[in-house]
Design a protein around this motif. Structure first.
Motif, PDB file in Angstrom:
ATOM      1  N   LYS A 211       0.812  -1.208   0.000  1.00 17.19           N
ATOM      2  CA  LYS A 211       0.000   0.000   0.000  1.00 17.19           C
ATOM      3  C   LYS A 211       0.852   1.268   0.000  1.00 17.19           C
ATOM      4  CE  LYS A 211      -3.622  -2.349   2.687  1.00 17.19           C
ATOM      5  NZ  LYS A 211      -4.367  -2.361   3.978  1.00 17.19           N
ATOM      6  N   ILE A 212       2.045   1.197   0.557  1.00 15.86           N
ATOM      7  CA  ILE A 212       2.936   2.360   0.659  1.00 15.86           C
ATOM      8  C   ILE A 212       4.031   2.277  -0.399  1.00 15.86           C
ATOM      9  CG2 ILE A 212       4.502   3.642   2.167  1.00 15.86           C
ATOM     10  CD1 ILE A 212       2.917   2.501   4.554  1.00 15.86           C
ATOM     11  N   VAL A 213       4.623   1.103  -0.540  1.00 17.91           N
ATOM     12  CA  VAL A 213       5.604   0.893  -1.609  1.00 17.91           C
ATOM     13  C   VAL A 213       4.902   1.067  -2.955  1.00 17.91           C
ATOM     14  CG1 VAL A 213       6.928  -0.896  -2.796  1.00 17.91           C
ATOM     15  CG2 VAL A 213       7.199  -0.560  -0.330  1.00 17.91           C
ATOM     16  N   GLY A 214       5.532   1.842  -3.820  1.00 16.08           N
ATOM     17  CA  GLY A 214       4.961   2.130  -5.131  1.00 16.08           C
ATOM     18  C   GLY A 214       4.270   3.468  -5.223  1.00 16.08           C
ATOM     19  N   HIS A 649      12.825   3.069 -18.712  1.00 16.28           N
ATOM     20  CA  HIS A 649      13.626   2.603 -17.577  1.00 16.28           C
ATOM     21  C   HIS A 649      12.924   1.446 -16.892  1.00 16.28           C
ATOM     22  CE1 HIS A 649      15.701   2.836 -13.653  1.00 16.28           C
ATOM     23  NE2 HIS A 649      16.611   3.582 -14.252  1.00 16.28           N
ATOM     24  N   ASP A 650      13.634   0.335 -16.745  1.00 14.79           N
ATOM     25  CA  ASP A 650      13.103  -0.851 -16.074  1.00 14.79           C
ATOM     26  C   ASP A 650      14.083  -1.271 -14.990  1.00 14.79           C
ATOM     27  OD1 ASP A 650      12.352  -3.363 -15.214  1.00 14.79           O
ATOM     28  OD2 ASP A 650      12.372  -4.300 -17.202  1.00 14.79           O
ATOM     29  N   CYS A 651      13.711  -1.015 -13.733  1.00 12.13           N
ATOM     30  CA  CYS A 651      14.557  -1.437 -12.603  1.00 12.13           C
ATOM     31  C   CYS A 651      13.787  -2.390 -11.698  1.00 12.13           C
ATOM     32  CB  CYS A 651      15.077  -0.237 -11.826  1.00 12.13           C
ATOM     33  SG  CYS A 651      13.805   0.851 -11.143  1.00 12.13           S
ATOM     34  N   GLY A 652      12.944  -3.226 -12.309  1.00 11.19           N
ATOM     35  CA  GLY A 652      12.157  -4.155 -11.518  1.00 11.19           C
ATOM     36  C   GLY A 652      11.040  -3.436 -10.782  1.00 11.19           C
ATOM     37  N   GLN A 653      10.830  -3.817  -9.532  1.00 11.10           N
ATOM     38  CA  GLN A 653       9.789  -3.174  -8.731  1.00 11.10           C
ATOM     39  C   GLN A 653      10.170  -1.725  -8.434  1.00 11.10           C
ATOM     40  OE1 GLN A 653       9.403  -4.282  -4.596  1.00 11.10           O
ATOM     41  NE2 GLN A 653       7.173  -4.072  -4.669  1.00 11.10           N
ATOM     42  N   ILE A 654       9.240  -0.818  -8.630  1.00 13.56           N
ATOM     43  CA  ILE A 654       9.468   0.594  -8.346  1.00 13.56           C
ATOM     44  C   ILE A 654       8.964   0.897  -6.942  1.00 13.56           C
ATOM     45  CG2 ILE A 654       8.872   2.953  -8.995  1.00 13.56           C
ATOM     46  CD1 ILE A 654       8.580   1.937 -11.893  1.00 13.56           C
ATOM     47  N   ILE A 655       9.851   1.438  -6.111  1.00 11.38           N
ATOM     48  CA  ILE A 655       9.474   1.770  -4.736  1.00 11.38           C
ATOM     49  C   ILE A 655       8.804   3.139  -4.675  1.00 11.38           C
ATOM     50  CG2 ILE A 655      10.293   2.025  -2.360  1.00 11.38           C
ATOM     51  CD1 ILE A 655      10.651  -0.795  -3.564  1.00 11.38           C
ATOM     52  N   ASN A 656       9.393   4.129  -5.370  1.00 10.49           N
ATOM     53  CA  ASN A 656       8.857   5.491  -5.343  1.00 10.49           C
ATOM     54  C   ASN A 656       9.010   6.108  -6.735  1.00 10.49           C
ATOM     55  OD1 ASN A 656       8.581   8.361  -5.144  1.00 10.49           O
ATOM     56  ND2 ASN A 656       8.952   8.249  -2.961  1.00 10.49           N
ATOM     57  N   PRO A 657       7.963   6.133  -7.535  1.00 10.04           N
ATOM     58  CA  PRO A 657       8.084   6.644  -8.905  1.00 10.04           C
ATOM     59  C   PRO A 657       8.476   8.113  -8.976  1.00 10.04           C
ATOM     60  CG  PRO A 657       5.783   6.183  -8.349  1.00 10.04           C
ATOM     61  CD  PRO A 657       6.610   5.609  -7.253  1.00 10.04           C
ATOM     62  N   ASP A 658       8.061   8.915  -8.003  1.00  8.50           N
ATOM     63  CA  ASP A 658       8.438  10.336  -8.020  1.00  8.50           C
ATOM     64  C   ASP A 658       9.946  10.489  -7.861  1.00  8.50           C
ATOM     65  OD1 ASP A 658       7.559  13.309  -7.726  1.00  8.50           O
ATOM     66  OD2 ASP A 658       8.872  12.968  -5.999  1.00  8.50           O
ATOM     67  N   GLY A 659      10.510   9.821  -6.890  1.00  6.23           N
ATOM     68  CA  GLY A 659      11.955   9.884  -6.700  1.00  6.23           C
ATOM     69  C   GLY A 659      12.716   9.288  -7.861  1.00  6.23           C
ATOM     70  N   LEU A 660      12.170   8.228  -8.446  1.00 10.23           N
ATOM     71  CA  LEU A 660      12.836   7.571  -9.566  1.00 10.23           C
ATOM     72  C   LEU A 660      12.916   8.489 -10.778  1.00 10.23           C
ATOM     73  CD1 LEU A 660      14.098   5.151 -10.950  1.00 10.23           C
ATOM     74  CD2 LEU A 660      11.800   4.215 -11.320  1.00 10.23           C
ATOM     75  N   VAL A 661      11.838   9.165 -11.105  1.00 10.76           N
ATOM     76  CA  VAL A 661      11.854  10.086 -12.253  1.00 10.76           C
ATOM     77  C   VAL A 661      12.881  11.187 -12.037  1.00 10.76           C
ATOM     78  CG1 VAL A 661      10.518  11.853 -13.462  1.00 10.76           C
ATOM     79  CG2 VAL A 661       9.503   9.616 -13.010  1.00 10.76           C
ATOM     80  N   LYS A 662      12.924  11.746 -10.845  1.00  9.79           N
ATOM     81  CA  LYS A 662      13.889  12.825 -10.575  1.00  9.79           C
ATOM     82  C   LYS A 662      15.323  12.312 -10.628  1.00  9.79           C
ATOM     83  CE  LYS A 662      10.760  15.843  -8.022  1.00  9.79           C
ATOM     84  NZ  LYS A 662       9.550  15.216  -8.539  1.00  9.79           N
ATOM     85  N   VAL A 710       9.613   7.010 -19.294  1.00 10.52           N
ATOM     86  CA  VAL A 710       8.672   5.895 -19.291  1.00 10.52           C
ATOM     87  C   VAL A 710       9.166   4.891 -18.256  1.00 10.52           C
ATOM     88  CG1 VAL A 710       7.573   4.063 -20.620  1.00 10.52           C
ATOM     89  CG2 VAL A 710       8.216   6.212 -21.744  1.00 10.52           C
ATOM     90  N   LEU A 711       8.396   4.723 -17.191  1.00 10.75           N
ATOM     91  CA  LEU A 711       8.764   3.774 -16.145  1.00 10.75           C
ATOM     92  C   LEU A 711       8.053   2.442 -16.398  1.00 10.75           C
ATOM     93  CD1 LEU A 711       8.525   5.997 -12.934  1.00 10.75           C
ATOM     94  CD2 LEU A 711      10.544   5.514 -14.350  1.00 10.75           C
ATOM     95  N   ILE A 712       8.837   1.386 -16.493  1.00 10.54           N
ATOM     96  CA  ILE A 712       8.281   0.042 -16.670  1.00 10.54           C
ATOM     97  C   ILE A 712       8.391  -0.671 -15.333  1.00 10.54           C
ATOM     98  CG2 ILE A 712       8.484  -2.139 -17.908  1.00 10.54           C
ATOM     99  CD1 ILE A 712       9.706  -0.585 -20.249  1.00 10.54           C
ATOM    100  N   ASN A 713       7.268  -0.892 -14.712  1.00  9.97           N
ATOM    101  CA  ASN A 713       7.246  -1.449 -13.359  1.00  9.97           C
ATOM    102  C   ASN A 713       7.041  -2.957 -13.402  1.00  9.97           C
ATOM    103  OD1 ASN A 713       7.228  -1.551 -10.572  1.00  9.97           O
ATOM    104  ND2 ASN A 713       5.071  -0.987 -10.382  1.00  9.97           N
ATOM    105  N   HIS A 714       7.886  -3.668 -12.669  1.00  8.36           N
ATOM    106  CA  HIS A 714       7.751  -5.117 -12.528  1.00  8.36           C
ATOM    107  C   HIS A 714       7.689  -5.459 -11.040  1.00  8.36           C
ATOM    108  CE1 HIS A 714       8.242  -6.485 -16.679  1.00  8.36           C
ATOM    109  NE2 HIS A 714       9.210  -5.607 -16.826  1.00  8.36           N
ATOM    110  N   PRO A 715       6.528  -5.357 -10.424  1.00  9.53           N
ATOM    111  CA  PRO A 715       6.438  -5.644  -8.991  1.00  9.53           C
ATOM    112  C   PRO A 715       6.902  -7.047  -8.631  1.00  9.53           C
ATOM    113  CG  PRO A 715       4.439  -4.577  -9.773  1.00  9.53           C
ATOM    114  CD  PRO A 715       5.233  -4.929 -10.981  1.00  9.53           C
ATOM    115  N   GLU A 716       6.845  -7.956  -9.597  1.00  8.93           N
ATOM    116  CA  GLU A 716       7.226  -9.347  -9.325  1.00  8.93           C
ATOM    117  C   GLU A 716       8.737  -9.558  -9.355  1.00  8.93           C
ATOM    118  OE1 GLU A 716       7.291  -9.033 -13.778  1.00  8.93           O
ATOM    119  OE2 GLU A 716       6.158  -8.139 -12.124  1.00  8.93           O
ATOM    120  N   ILE A 717       9.484  -8.543  -9.784  1.00  8.87           N
ATOM    121  CA  ILE A 717      10.943  -8.645  -9.868  1.00  8.87           C
ATOM    122  C   ILE A 717      11.556  -7.748  -8.803  1.00  8.87           C
ATOM    123  CG2 ILE A 717      12.973  -8.248 -11.325  1.00  8.87           C
ATOM    124  CD1 ILE A 717      11.208  -8.758 -13.752  1.00  8.87           C
TER     125      ILE A 717
END
Length: 761
Positions: A211-214, A649-662, A710-717
């Motif tokens: 619920k918080i991760v992502g 960008h594909d880094c597997g599961q994304i924890i925080n998309p806002d921080g990742l984009v920056k 473009v963020l490619i999210n893989h929660p399973e990875i």
């Protein structure tokens, strides 16, 4: 005593008595003393030792329910602490804002490797996730006893444990353990640094439960930094503190043979610290220390000029004896395949020395009192600085406390660790705390450099234009001539100037991609440094160590092969890229950028102002990135504006998309700077690029007008790193765009106006 160490007003006995707890989690009736003993087995009032196998080394719950996360890495500007707090809050089922992350203080965290290799989330976050999950398991076990309810019948919301079928039966984390410490042992793998891993018995949540991760939670530390409400390392002061400055030779490698301090006698409190090649001054006031450093009369040893003419640098690299060769990948019979090729294409590429050029030179403060050493530093690796200071000052490592404070930036092994060691030597010599700050020319001129390199690429094509043989070799100065941290005296200026035995390392790298070519060989070779001791051209890690130069060459060459067979650069890549995630990022970038399928270069432009597009892609430790650059070029001036980037960008599961984009945007900006401007200059004696005039970087008027991500999210990875991968393809994407616009292939970075204009002529 910190706010996370305050003892709770609730005793273990009163908490359990208040809950009426008489039953353990499995439901069997027991005495109150048994319940108390179960809880005390998990918690205690005194903190267990700070070791990787203790849960208390990572997680604590305050008396008011707030959570402290002790993290043995640090944030170098990406807002990593936000993502770590999200991970901890998620696993503990507490509100995000109730978690505070304490980073890289050697008194409160174990050595998780510091900022290193984009592993903050990939490895550091993995450990914090396991620790938080174990803390939740333990707290639920404690609550089961307190609530007389089996653990599997309990739920947790916002740090409150309650019976699933009776919300009135509840107890908070604060009541269970607040103000005390977890007494739980973890299954530590006996590794320190990035490889440290110490899980408990608990399994973390499934991604579908997150619920918080992502969530795109924004940082709250920007305003305090901007409005000077938070101390940087330069702001730290202690009583009785002196100020220090170092003195470096004008000819690299020279050492002082005579020091005349008569010229500084009139400067209040000024003192000289001289030991072998180590030379510094201290004074009670900073300006006095600066004046003392300028006025001190020093006679230096006669040192032959240690460096070649800069124009010959890359020829020297090519001709130098190889100190180490490593073939990282080889499949098929490469040599035989080249003999059968209908056409062979070859190209050479060059990359310069580059500086970290942090926004300010390093600063560190060291205080030595009663045999205990305290150091404030902006290092990326405080636990290694702890080791380095212990070795340099010859004190037990447990007597050294390193406190991380934000500094002017780093992204690799900049001058921070050297500054900490120099400050330690000064403080020991004068018997008072010393705040040492390097001058601008020292920060840029004497930091460890990213290595200069050459790259040779060769491909064999059959009659149908298919690549049947491929060879890529880098030859360069080592990425670890001095190590990635200041943990050992041989790797610091203090140690080297004090005469310790040298131990230069060897390492470089090869392209990270998934081009499936039947006969393929990837190799690297390293050569000895130009000067082996106390050199301003000693080489070490700079952001994405050796990644930008390797992929500038390899991805430029792939474009050259596409042009040779008159193929679209993306279509050509997709003939050979085989890993699905790699294909996905390339296609995603192309779609977002509205890529027009056609060969390069363009044939429809005339006049002095032209534009082009280029693509490059790379892997990095599990992450995949494709970058498309769109550039405008003025042929008459050679000036390039990299006006737009599209990044998939594909880094597997994304924890925080806002921080990742920056984070990605920051990578692009620095990548453009390194591609267009950055080059260390030197003469026969020393480095001559020592400020923003002689070492220009991208200014705000030259930054890209648009960066689409473009963020490619893989929660399973499991998540992989993001701090560096997106800088890797930038130079190649720009170089390929230059070719697309002009038909001219420039095989040397930086693409400065002078070099670009010369290439056109």
């Amino acid at each position: 005593m910190t706010k996370f160490e305050k003892t709770t007003s609730l005793t273990r006995r009163s908490v359990l008595l208040g809950s009426g707890a008489l039953v353990v989690s499995i439901g069997a009736g027991v005495t109150l003393e048994t319940v108390l003993s179960i809880s005390q087995a998990y918690a205690q009032g005194t903190k267990p030792p700070l070791t990787p196998d203790q849960l208390s080394s990572y997680i604590a719950v305050n008396a008011d329910g707030r959570v402290a996360a002790y993290f043995g890495k640090m944030d170098m500007g990406h807002g990593l602490h936000v993502a770590i707090a999200q991970i901890v809050a998620e696993e503990l089922d507490v509100p995000f804002k109730s978690v505070r992350v304490f980073m890289a203080d050697t008194a409160t965290s174990v050595n998780q490797g510091g900022a290193s290799g984009s592993t903050g989330i990939q490895l550091g976050g993995k450990q914090m996730r396991m620790a938080a999950a174990e803390a939740r398991r333990v707290l639920i076990e404690m609550a089961a006893g307190a609530l007389s309810t089996p653990a599997d019948k309990l739920v947790v919301n916002d740090g409150i444990v309650s019976a699933a079928d009776d919300q009135t039966k509840r107890v908070s984390y604060a009541q269970l353990i607040g103000g005390q410490y977890f007494n739980v042992q973890l299954d530590w793998n006996k590794e320190y640094g990035n490889a440290l891993y110490a899980p408990g018995k608990a399994q973390p949540k499934k991604p579908s439960e997150h619920k918080i991760v992502g969530q795109p939670i924004k940082r709250e530390d920007i305003a305090p930094k901007v409005f000077c409400q938070e101390d940087f390392v330069t702001d730290i002061k202690v009583p009785d503190m002196m100020h220090g400055r170092m003195i470096r030779p004008q000819v690299a490698g020279a050492v002082p043979v005579k020091v005349d301090d008569s010229a500084i006698k009139d400067i209040p409190g000024a003192r000289v610290v001289w030991d072998k090649g180590f030379l510094g001054v201290v004074a009670d006031k900073e300006w006095d220390a600066i004046q003392a450093a300028e006025k001190l009369k020093v006679e230096w040893s006669l040192q032959p000029p240690p460096f070649p003419e800069q124009a010959s640098l890359h020829d020297i690299i090519r001709k130098a004896p190889v100190r180490k060769r490593m073939v990282e990948l080889q499949n098929g019979d490469v040599d035989a395949a080249f003999k059968t090729a209908a056409k062979v294409i070859e190209a050479d590429y060059e990359w310069p020395f580059q500086s970290h050029a942090s926004m300010g030179p390093a600063c560190s403060l060291v205080e030595i009192r009663d045999g205990n050493v305290t150091c404030w530093s902006a290092t990326q690796k405080s636990h290694f600085v702890q080791n380095g200071l212990a070795a340099t000052l010859q004190v037990p490592v447990e007597k050294v406390h390193v406190i991380f404070k934000p500094g002017p930036g780093s992204y690799g092994r900049n001058d921070a660790d050297d500054c900490a060691m120099d400050a330690g030597v000064l403080a020991k010599a004068v018997g008072r705390p010393v705040r040492l700050q390097y001058m601008r020319d020292q920060g840029t001129g004497w930091d460890p450099k990213g290595p200069a390199s050459t790259h040779s690429a060769k491909a064999g094509l059959n009659a149908a234009g298919e690549v049947i043989a491929y060879e890529f070799t880098s030859k360069a100065f080592s990425r670890v001539d001095v190590d990635t941290n200041g943990g050992k005296p041989p790797d610091t200026l203090a140690g080297q100037t004090l005469g310790v035995a040298l131990k230069s390392g060897d390492g470089f790298g090869v392209p990270a991609e998934s081009y499936a070519i039947a006969n393929k060989r990837l190799a690297w070779e390293t050569i000895a440094p130009l000067l082996d001791r106390a050199s301003p051209l000693r080489t070490s890690h700079l952001r994405d160590p050796v990644g930008p130069q390797i992929h500038f060459a390899s991805e430029s060459f792939i474009d050259e092969l596409a042009a040779a067979v008159n193929a679209d650069p993306i279509e050509f890549r997709l003939r050979y890229v085989k890993e699905p995630r790699d294909i996905a990022v390339i296609k995603a970038a192309a779609q977002k950028a509205n890529w027009e399928t056609r060969p390069s270069p363009r044939r429809d432009q005339t006049g002095s102002k032209v534009s082009g597009r280029g693509i490059a892609y790379a892997q990095r430790n599990g992450t995949r990135v494709a970058v498309i650059a769109e550039v405008d070029i003025d042929r008459s001036t050679g000036k390039i504006w990299a006006r737009k980037f599209t990044v998939a960008h594909d880094c597997g599961q994304i924890i925080n998309p806002d921080g990742l984009v920056k984070c990605i945007e920051g990578n692009i900006v620095q990548g453009v700077s390194r591609a267009l401007w950055e080059e260390v200059t030197f003469d026969r004696n020393t480095v001559t690029s020592i400020d923003w005039i002689t070492y220009p970087i991208l200014d705000i008027t030259e930054t890209p007008g648009q960066v689409d991500v473009v963020l490619i999210n893989h929660p399973e990875i499991a998540p992989s790193g993001a701090g560096e991968p997106s800088i890797r393809p930038v130079a190649a994407a720009i170089g390929n765009a230059i070719f697309d616009a002009t038909g001219v292939r420039i095989r040397r970075v930086p693409f400065s106006p002078e070099r670009v204009k010369a290439a056109f002529s």
